[in-house]
Design a protein around this motif. Structure first.
Motif, PDB file in Angstrom:
ATOM      1  N   VAL A   1     -26.274  18.321 -39.980  1.00 63.10           N
ATOM      2  CA  VAL A   1     -25.330  19.396 -39.773  1.00 63.10           C
ATOM      3  C   VAL A   1     -25.121  19.573 -38.272  1.00 63.10           C
ATOM      4  O   VAL A   1     -26.047  19.356 -37.486  1.00 63.10           O
ATOM      5  CB  VAL A   1     -25.803  20.724 -40.396  1.00 63.10           C
ATOM      6  CG1 VAL A   1     -25.892  20.609 -41.901  1.00 63.10           C
ATOM      7  CG2 VAL A   1     -27.142  21.159 -39.816  1.00 63.10           C
ATOM      8  N   GLN A   2     -23.909  19.940 -37.883  1.00 69.52           N
ATOM      9  CA  GLN A   2     -23.640  20.141 -36.467  1.00 69.52           C
ATOM     10  C   GLN A   2     -22.486  21.109 -36.269  1.00 69.52           C
ATOM     11  O   GLN A   2     -21.717  21.376 -37.190  1.00 69.52           O
ATOM     12  CB  GLN A   2     -23.321  18.820 -35.782  1.00 69.52           C
ATOM     13  CG  GLN A   2     -22.084  18.122 -36.284  1.00 69.52           C
ATOM     14  CD  GLN A   2     -21.817  16.821 -35.529  1.00 69.52           C
ATOM     15  OE1 GLN A   2     -22.517  16.475 -34.582  1.00 69.52           O
ATOM     16  NE2 GLN A   2     -20.788  16.104 -35.932  1.00 69.52           N
ATOM     17  N   LEU A   3     -22.411  21.629 -35.037  1.00 74.04           N
ATOM     18  CA  LEU A   3     -21.339  22.526 -34.633  1.00 74.04           C
ATOM     19  C   LEU A   3     -20.522  21.853 -33.545  1.00 74.04           C
ATOM     20  O   LEU A   3     -21.074  21.242 -32.634  1.00 74.04           O
ATOM     21  CB  LEU A   3     -21.918  23.834 -34.105  1.00 74.04           C
ATOM     22  CG  LEU A   3     -22.624  24.723 -35.120  1.00 74.04           C
ATOM     23  CD1 LEU A   3     -23.452  25.781 -34.411  1.00 74.04           C
ATOM     24  CD2 LEU A   3     -21.600  25.371 -36.040  1.00 74.04           C
ATOM     25  N   GLN A   4     -19.225  21.973 -33.626  1.00 76.71           N
ATOM     26  CA  GLN A   4     -18.343  21.414 -32.614  1.00 76.71           C
ATOM     27  C   GLN A   4     -17.431  22.516 -32.091  1.00 76.71           C
ATOM     28  O   GLN A   4     -16.537  22.982 -32.808  1.00 76.71           O
ATOM     29  CB  GLN A   4     -17.512  20.288 -33.205  1.00 76.71           C
ATOM     30  CG  GLN A   4     -16.566  19.635 -32.196  1.00 76.71           C
ATOM     31  CD  GLN A   4     -17.305  18.925 -31.085  1.00 76.71           C
ATOM     32  OE1 GLN A   4     -18.187  18.111 -31.342  1.00 76.71           O
ATOM     33  NE2 GLN A   4     -16.967  19.246 -29.847  1.00 76.71           N
ATOM     34  N   ALA A   5     -17.679  22.910 -30.841  1.00 79.20           N
ATOM     35  CA  ALA A   5     -16.833  23.922 -30.203  1.00 79.20           C
ATOM     36  C   ALA A   5     -15.709  23.229 -29.445  1.00 79.20           C
ATOM     37  O   ALA A   5     -15.931  22.182 -28.823  1.00 79.20           O
ATOM     38  CB  ALA A   5     -17.661  24.783 -29.266  1.00 79.20           C
ATOM     39  N   SER A   6     -14.524  23.823 -29.484  1.00 81.70           N
ATOM     40  CA  SER A   6     -13.371  23.242 -28.801  1.00 81.70           C
ATOM     41  C   SER A   6     -12.410  24.349 -28.394  1.00 81.70           C
ATOM     42  O   SER A   6     -12.557  25.495 -28.796  1.00 81.70           O
ATOM     43  CB  SER A   6     -12.674  22.236 -29.708  1.00 81.70           C
ATOM     44  OG  SER A   6     -12.194  22.876 -30.878  1.00 81.70           O
ATOM     45  N   GLY A   7     -11.415  23.971 -27.585  1.00 82.79           N
ATOM     46  CA  GLY A   7     -10.366  24.907 -27.215  1.00 82.79           C
ATOM     47  C   GLY A   7     -10.465  25.444 -25.798  1.00 82.79           C
ATOM     48  O   GLY A   7      -9.590  26.187 -25.361  1.00 82.79           O
ATOM     49  N   GLY A   8     -11.518  25.087 -25.083  1.00 81.87           N
ATOM     50  CA  GLY A   8     -11.662  25.556 -23.715  1.00 81.87           C
ATOM     51  C   GLY A   8     -10.672  24.890 -22.777  1.00 81.87           C
ATOM     52  O   GLY A   8      -9.917  23.999 -23.173  1.00 81.87           O
ATOM     53  N   GLY A   9     -10.682  25.333 -21.543  1.00 84.94           N
ATOM     54  CA  GLY A   9      -9.777  24.755 -20.562  1.00 84.94           C
ATOM     55  C   GLY A   9      -9.730  25.595 -19.300  1.00 84.94           C
ATOM     56  O   GLY A   9     -10.536  26.510 -19.115  1.00 84.94           O
ATOM     57  N   LEU A  10      -8.770  25.263 -18.452  1.00 85.32           N
ATOM     58  CA  LEU A  10      -8.554  25.989 -17.208  1.00 85.32           C
ATOM     59  C   LEU A  10      -7.361  26.915 -17.385  1.00 85.32           C
ATOM     60  O   LEU A  10      -6.290  26.473 -17.817  1.00 85.32           O
ATOM     61  CB  LEU A  10      -8.290  24.998 -16.070  1.00 85.32           C
ATOM     62  CG  LEU A  10      -7.885  25.584 -14.719  1.00 85.32           C
ATOM     63  CD1 LEU A  10      -8.996  26.460 -14.155  1.00 85.32           C
ATOM     64  CD2 LEU A  10      -7.526  24.465 -13.748  1.00 85.32           C
ATOM     65  N   VAL A  11      -7.540  28.188 -17.060  1.00 82.96           N
ATOM     66  CA  VAL A  11      -6.468  29.165 -17.226  1.00 82.96           C
ATOM     67  C   VAL A  11      -6.510  30.150 -16.065  1.00 82.96           C
ATOM     68  O   VAL A  11      -7.583  30.392 -15.495  1.00 82.96           O
ATOM     69  CB  VAL A  11      -6.615  29.893 -18.588  1.00 82.96           C
ATOM     70  CG1 VAL A  11      -7.907  30.688 -18.649  1.00 82.96           C
ATOM     71  CG2 VAL A  11      -5.412  30.747 -18.898  1.00 82.96           C
ATOM     72  N   GLN A  12      -5.363  30.698 -15.730  1.00 85.57           N
ATOM     73  CA  GLN A  12      -5.319  31.706 -14.679  1.00 85.57           C
ATOM     74  C   GLN A  12      -5.784  33.059 -15.201  1.00 85.57           C
ATOM     75  O   GLN A  12      -5.695  33.330 -16.412  1.00 85.57           O
ATOM     76  CB  GLN A  12      -3.898  31.830 -14.137  1.00 85.57           C
ATOM     77  CG  GLN A  12      -3.454  30.650 -13.292  1.00 85.57           C
ATOM     78  CD  GLN A  12      -2.125  30.885 -12.607  1.00 85.57           C
ATOM     79  OE1 GLN A  12      -1.291  31.632 -13.091  1.00 85.57           O
ATOM     80  NE2 GLN A  12      -1.936  30.244 -11.467  1.00 85.57           N
ATOM     81  N   ALA A  13      -6.255  33.878 -14.310  1.00 86.11           N
ATOM     82  CA  ALA A  13      -6.663  35.230 -14.683  1.00 86.11           C
ATOM     83  C   ALA A  13      -5.504  35.941 -15.388  1.00 86.11           C
ATOM     84  O   ALA A  13      -4.348  35.820 -14.975  1.00 86.11           O
ATOM     85  CB  ALA A  13      -7.081  36.015 -13.449  1.00 86.11           C
ATOM     86  N   GLY A  14      -5.840  36.632 -16.463  1.00 82.74           N
ATOM     87  CA  GLY A  14      -4.838  37.289 -17.274  1.00 82.74           C
ATOM     88  C   GLY A  14      -4.337  36.458 -18.435  1.00 82.74           C
ATOM     89  O   GLY A  14      -3.638  36.972 -19.311  1.00 82.74           O
ATOM     90  N   GLY A  15      -4.699  35.187 -18.439  1.00 84.70           N
ATOM     91  CA  GLY A  15      -4.261  34.287 -19.501  1.00 84.70           C
ATOM     92  C   GLY A  15      -5.110  34.391 -20.752  1.00 84.70           C
ATOM     93  O   GLY A  15      -6.016  35.229 -20.849  1.00 84.70           O
ATOM     94  N   SER A  16      -4.803  33.515 -21.708  1.00 84.74           N
ATOM     95  CA  SER A  16      -5.477  33.530 -23.009  1.00 84.74           C
ATOM     96  C   SER A  16      -5.911  32.129 -23.409  1.00 84.74           C
ATOM     97  O   SER A  16      -5.304  31.131 -23.008  1.00 84.74           O
ATOM     98  CB  SER A  16      -4.536  34.075 -24.090  1.00 84.74           C
ATOM     99  OG  SER A  16      -4.145  35.403 -23.814  1.00 84.74           O
ATOM    100  N   LEU A  17      -6.946  32.085 -24.207  1.00 84.77           N
ATOM    101  CA  LEU A  17      -7.411  30.852 -24.840  1.00 84.77           C
ATOM    102  C   LEU A  17      -7.930  31.194 -26.227  1.00 84.77           C
ATOM    103  O   LEU A  17      -8.405  32.318 -26.462  1.00 84.77           O
ATOM    104  CB  LEU A  17      -8.533  30.189 -24.034  1.00 84.77           C
ATOM    105  CG  LEU A  17      -8.174  29.461 -22.752  1.00 84.77           C
ATOM    106  CD1 LEU A  17      -9.443  29.063 -22.009  1.00 84.77           C
ATOM    107  CD2 LEU A  17      -7.327  28.234 -23.031  1.00 84.77           C
ATOM    108  N   ARG A  18      -7.873  30.222 -27.116  1.00 89.44           N
ATOM    109  CA  ARG A  18      -8.449  30.400 -28.446  1.00 89.44           C
ATOM    110  C   ARG A  18      -9.460  29.292 -28.674  1.00 89.44           C
ATOM    111  O   ARG A  18      -9.099  28.103 -28.707  1.00 89.44           O
ATOM    112  CB  ARG A  18      -7.380  30.347 -29.533  1.00 89.44           C
ATOM    113  CG  ARG A  18      -7.914  30.721 -30.915  1.00 89.44           C
ATOM    114  CD  ARG A  18      -6.923  30.423 -31.995  1.00 89.44           C
ATOM    115  NE  ARG A  18      -7.283  31.033 -33.269  1.00 89.44           N
ATOM    116  CZ  ARG A  18      -7.000  30.498 -34.453  1.00 89.44           C
ATOM    117  NH1 ARG A  18      -6.350  29.346 -34.507  1.00 89.44           N
ATOM    118  NH2 ARG A  18      -7.339  31.114 -35.564  1.00 89.44           N
ATOM    119  N   LEU A  19     -10.707  29.668 -28.848  1.00 90.14           N
ATOM    120  CA  LEU A  19     -11.774  28.712 -29.093  1.00 90.14           C
ATOM    121  C   LEU A  19     -12.004  28.564 -30.593  1.00 90.14           C
ATOM    122  O   LEU A  19     -11.842  29.519 -31.354  1.00 90.14           O
ATOM    123  CB  LEU A  19     -13.068  29.172 -28.429  1.00 90.14           C
ATOM    124  CG  LEU A  19     -13.010  29.498 -26.939  1.00 90.14           C
ATOM    125  CD1 LEU A  19     -14.409  29.848 -26.432  1.00 90.14           C
ATOM    126  CD2 LEU A  19     -12.403  28.376 -26.144  1.00 90.14           C
TER     127      LEU A  19
END
Length: 121
Positions: A1-19
């Protein structure tokens, strides 16, 4: 069994990301889950949790900006991050409990690679 995290990146302050954090392997279900983060030189900290029934809790530092959610059919947990700040920069991980066909466990053991989130000012 394993976990795979994704969705990170470089963003400017005030921006959004979805992991996203997908559990794979011989898993019947995921249970209470959490997102954690670790910034350089700091200890890993708990950011948000979600129970198997959908009850959520957040660290004070992200309350009102981050939203944790889950899709039980996909054994996946999400972290929507809005109004990002430079202090949110860290490697983000997920972990929690799960059940196989035979037993239930408190955590996945390995933290996996995590996903890097970098917020520029």
């Amino acid at each position: 069994v394993q976990l795979q995290a994704s969705g990170g990146g470089l963003v400017q302050a005030g921006g959004s990301l979805r992991l996203s954090c997908a559990a794979s392997g011989r898993i019947f279900s995921i249970n209470d889950m959490g997102w954690y983060r670790q910034a350089p030189g700091k200890q890993r900290e708990l950011v948000a949790t979600i129970t198997s029934g959908g009850i959520t809790k957040y660290a004070n530092s992200v309350k009102g900006r981050f939203t944790i959610s889950r899709d039980n059919a996909k054994n996946t947990v999400y972290l929507q991050m809005n109004s990002l700040k430079p202090e949110d920069t860290a490697v983000y991980y997920c972990n929690g409990g799960y059940c196989s066909s035979y037993d239930c466990y408190d955590n996945f053991g390995s933290w996996g690679q995590g996903t890097q989130v970098t917020v520029s000012s």
